[in-house]
Write an enzyme that holds these catalytic residues in place. Structure first.
Site, mmCIF file in Angstrom:
data_model
loop_
_atom_site.group_PDB
_atom_site.id
_atom_site.type_symbol
_atom_site.label_atom_id
_atom_site.label_comp_id
_atom_site.label_asym_id
_atom_site.label_seq_id
_atom_site.Cartn_x
_atom_site.Cartn_y
_atom_site.Cartn_z
ATOM 1 N N ASP A 117 47.162 93.697 5.683
ATOM 2 C CA ASP A 117 48.165 94.169 4.728
ATOM 3 C C ASP A 117 47.976 93.351 3.446
ATOM 4 O O ASP A 117 46.979 92.621 3.302
ATOM 5 C CB ASP A 117 49.585 94.077 5.325
ATOM 6 C CG ASP A 117 50.111 92.653 5.424
ATOM 7 O OD1 ASP A 117 49.338 91.694 5.179
ATOM 8 O OD2 ASP A 117 51.298 92.472 5.750
ATOM 9 N N CYS A 144 47.449 89.441 8.266
ATOM 10 C CA CYS A 144 48.649 89.727 7.483
ATOM 11 C C CYS A 144 49.137 88.377 6.961
ATOM 12 O O CYS A 144 48.369 87.407 6.969
ATOM 13 C CB CYS A 144 49.698 90.504 8.276
ATOM 14 S SG CYS A 144 50.489 89.645 9.646
ATOM 15 N N THR A 197 51.400 86.128 8.109
ATOM 16 C CA THR A 197 51.410 85.114 9.180
ATOM 17 C C THR A 197 50.415 85.424 10.286
ATOM 18 O O THR A 197 50.107 84.546 11.096
ATOM 19 C CB THR A 197 52.802 85.060 9.844
ATOM 20 O OG1 THR A 197 53.084 86.370 10.358
ATOM 21 C CG2 THR A 197 53.873 84.628 8.854
ATOM 22 N N HIS A 224 38.252 82.854 27.615
ATOM 23 C CA HIS A 224 39.217 83.106 28.691
ATOM 24 C C HIS A 224 39.918 84.457 28.593
ATOM 25 O O HIS A 224 40.315 85.008 29.615
ATOM 26 C CB HIS A 224 40.296 82.003 28.695
ATOM 27 C CG HIS A 224 39.787 80.694 29.201
ATOM 28 N ND1 HIS A 224 40.607 79.640 29.516
ATOM 29 C CD2 HIS A 224 38.523 80.262 29.465
ATOM 30 C CE1 HIS A 224 39.881 78.615 29.938
ATOM 31 N NE2 HIS A 224 38.605 78.957 29.909
ATOM 32 N N HIS A 273 38.778 84.584 35.093
ATOM 33 C CA HIS A 273 39.477 85.119 33.914
ATOM 34 C C HIS A 273 39.518 86.649 33.942
ATOM 35 O O HIS A 273 40.451 87.250 33.435
ATOM 36 C CB HIS A 273 38.832 84.609 32.629
ATOM 37 C CG HIS A 273 38.796 83.112 32.575
ATOM 38 N ND1 HIS A 273 39.941 82.356 32.538
ATOM 39 C CD2 HIS A 273 37.762 82.241 32.612
ATOM 40 C CE1 HIS A 273 39.611 81.074 32.528
ATOM 41 N NE2 HIS A 273 38.296 80.971 32.583
#
Ligand code: RB5
Length: 148
Positions: free
Chosen positions: A8, A65, A67, A98, A133
């Site tokens: 964004d 974005c 954050t 993992h 995993h």
């Protein structure tokens, strides 16, 4: 390897930086936008990049974005997506080893451009370890199936 990339407005500058890096390494990518710093909605770009990854059009995705939080939450709504929000190289490495993360998310207002590119480097070069995993990833698939 072909990378789907998107952001964004909050992640636009970091995305452009990552594109420069991919270009300099000769790594193919497709930019799903946004294409400037005008305000847009991150789910739109999460959806486009996630769709390109699950359809097989691209091998992996990178989303930014402000954050990295909103765009990772949105990408993880798409079945088959394992989007990892990373702000350090260790997490980026482990998200591949993992979690077999198929989308890397970062916050353009959190991570500087230098660190952002280092995170991308380690994330692209690290392989999934499989083994125990894989069993855990299968359980994540079960969660997806049970919540349709
Ligand atoms: C946009 O202002 C901002 O909310 C967005 O980039 C992101 O940080 C959301 O999680």
């Amino acid at each position: 390897m072909k990378i789907a990339i998107g952001s964004d407005h909050g992640g636009f500058e970091l995305k452009e930086c990552i594109k420069e890096f991919l270009q300099s390494e000769g790594i193919e990518y497709k930019d799903f936008g946004t294409h400037d710093t005008g305000s847009v909605d991150y789910p739109d770009f999460a959806s486009k990049v996630a769709s390109a990854v699950v359809s097989g059009e691209c091998d992996r995705g990178i989303l930014c974005c402000g954050t990295g939080i909103g765009i990772s939450i949105a990408a993880n709504k798409v079945p088959g997506i394992r989007a990892a929000l990373c702000g350090d190289c260790y997490s980026a490495k482990m998200s591949r080893m993992h979690n077999d993360a198929n989308i890397l998310c970062m916050g353009g207002r959190v991570v500087g451009k230098g660190l952002g590119v280092e995170i991308v480097k380690v994330w692209l070069e690290t392989e999934f370890e499989g083994g125990r995993h894989q069993r855990r990833l299968d359980k994540i698939l079960d969660i997806e199936r049970n919540h349709r």
